[in-house]
Design an enzyme around this catalytic site. Structure first.
Site, PDB file in Angstrom:
ATOM      1  N   HIS A 150      -8.875  -1.163  -6.269  1.00 19.58           N
ATOM      2  CA  HIS A 150      -8.731  -1.963  -5.047  1.00 19.58           C
ATOM      3  C   HIS A 150      -9.048  -3.426  -5.320  1.00 19.58           C
ATOM      4  O   HIS A 150      -9.644  -3.766  -6.336  1.00 19.58           O
ATOM      5  CB  HIS A 150      -9.623  -1.430  -3.914  1.00 19.58           C
TER       6      HIS A 150
ATOM      7  N   GLU B 153      -9.732  -3.513  -0.016  1.00 15.07           N
ATOM      8  CA  GLU B 153     -11.022  -3.296   0.645  1.00 15.07           C
ATOM      9  C   GLU B 153     -11.330  -4.538   1.482  1.00 15.07           C
ATOM     10  O   GLU B 153     -11.414  -5.635   0.945  1.00 15.07           O
ATOM     11  CB  GLU B 153     -12.127  -3.098  -0.386  1.00 15.07           C
TER      12      GLU B 153
ATOM     13  N   HIS C 220      -3.229 -14.820  -4.537  1.00 17.78           N
ATOM     14  CA  HIS C 220      -2.624 -14.042  -3.465  1.00 17.78           C
ATOM     15  C   HIS C 220      -2.597 -12.564  -3.846  1.00 17.78           C
ATOM     16  O   HIS C 220      -2.817 -12.209  -4.987  1.00 17.78           O
ATOM     17  CB  HIS C 220      -1.199 -14.536  -3.173  1.00 17.78           C
TER      18      HIS C 220
ATOM     19  N   GLU D 165       1.962 -12.485  -0.809  1.00 20.43           N
ATOM     20  CA  GLU D 165       3.309 -12.763  -1.292  1.00 20.43           C
ATOM     21  C   GLU D 165       4.176 -11.529  -1.098  1.00 20.43           C
ATOM     22  O   GLU D 165       3.759 -10.416  -1.410  1.00 20.43           O
ATOM     23  CB  GLU D 165       3.290 -13.136  -2.777  1.00 20.43           C
TER      24      GLU D 165
END
Length: 127
Positions: free
Chosen positions: A5, A56, A74, A122
Site C-alpha cells: 500500500h 492507506e 502522484h 494521474e
C-alpha cells in the site's frame, strides 16, 4: 516482494473516503480506529489487499493540516478512456487539474485529478 500500500495522511477522513470511493470508484476495504493513539486507518482500493496494491488513508485526529512537500509526485491509475474518466470524475464533484491529452514528449494519454487534500492522482489511458 510486492507493493502492499501507499499511505496518505488526510485531514478529513470522511471527505477523503467519499472522494476515493464515490468519485474514483474504489472500495473501502477496512477501517480501524485507534483511540489511544488518536488516529484512524482506512484502506481503499480496486481489489483485495491480498492481490492488489491499495491506498492507506491515515487520519490523525488532532492534526488540522499538512504540508504536501515537493518530493511526493502522484498516485497513478490505469483507465480505459482518460477523457471519459475526467468527465465522470468532474460529474461526481472531483477536481480535474490537467485535462486528458497526450503527455509532453510522448503519445500516452494522461490526465491529473486532485483529491481533497491536494494529492495528485494521474490517470493513464491503457493502450
Amino acid at each position: 516482494m510486492r507493493i502492499l500500500h501507499t499511505m496518505l495522511r488526510v485531514v478529513n477522513l470522511d471527505r477523503s473516503l467519499a472522494f476515493y470511493t464515490e468519485v474514483l470508484g474504489m472500495r473501502m476495504l477496512r477501517r480501524n480506529d485507534y483511540p489511544e493513539g488518536r488516529f484512524t486507518l482506512a484502506f481503499v482500493g480496486y481489489g483485495s489487499e491480498a492481490d492488489s496494491a491499495v491506498i492507506e488513508l491515515t487520519h490523525n485526529w488532532d492534526t488540522k493540516s499538512y504540508e504536501l512537500g515537493n518530493a511526493f509526485g502522484h498516485v497513478a491509475l490505469a483507465v480505459d478512456d482518460a477523457y471519459a474518466a475526467c468527465a465522470a470524475i468532474r460529474e461526481r464533484g472531483g477536481k480535474v487539474v490537467r485535462e486528458a491529452g497526450p503527455m509532453k514528449h510522448g503519445n500516452t494519454v494522461i490526465s491529473f485529478v486532485e483529491d481533497p487534500d491536494g494529492y495528485k492522482i494521474e490517470l493513464i489511458q491503457r493502450g
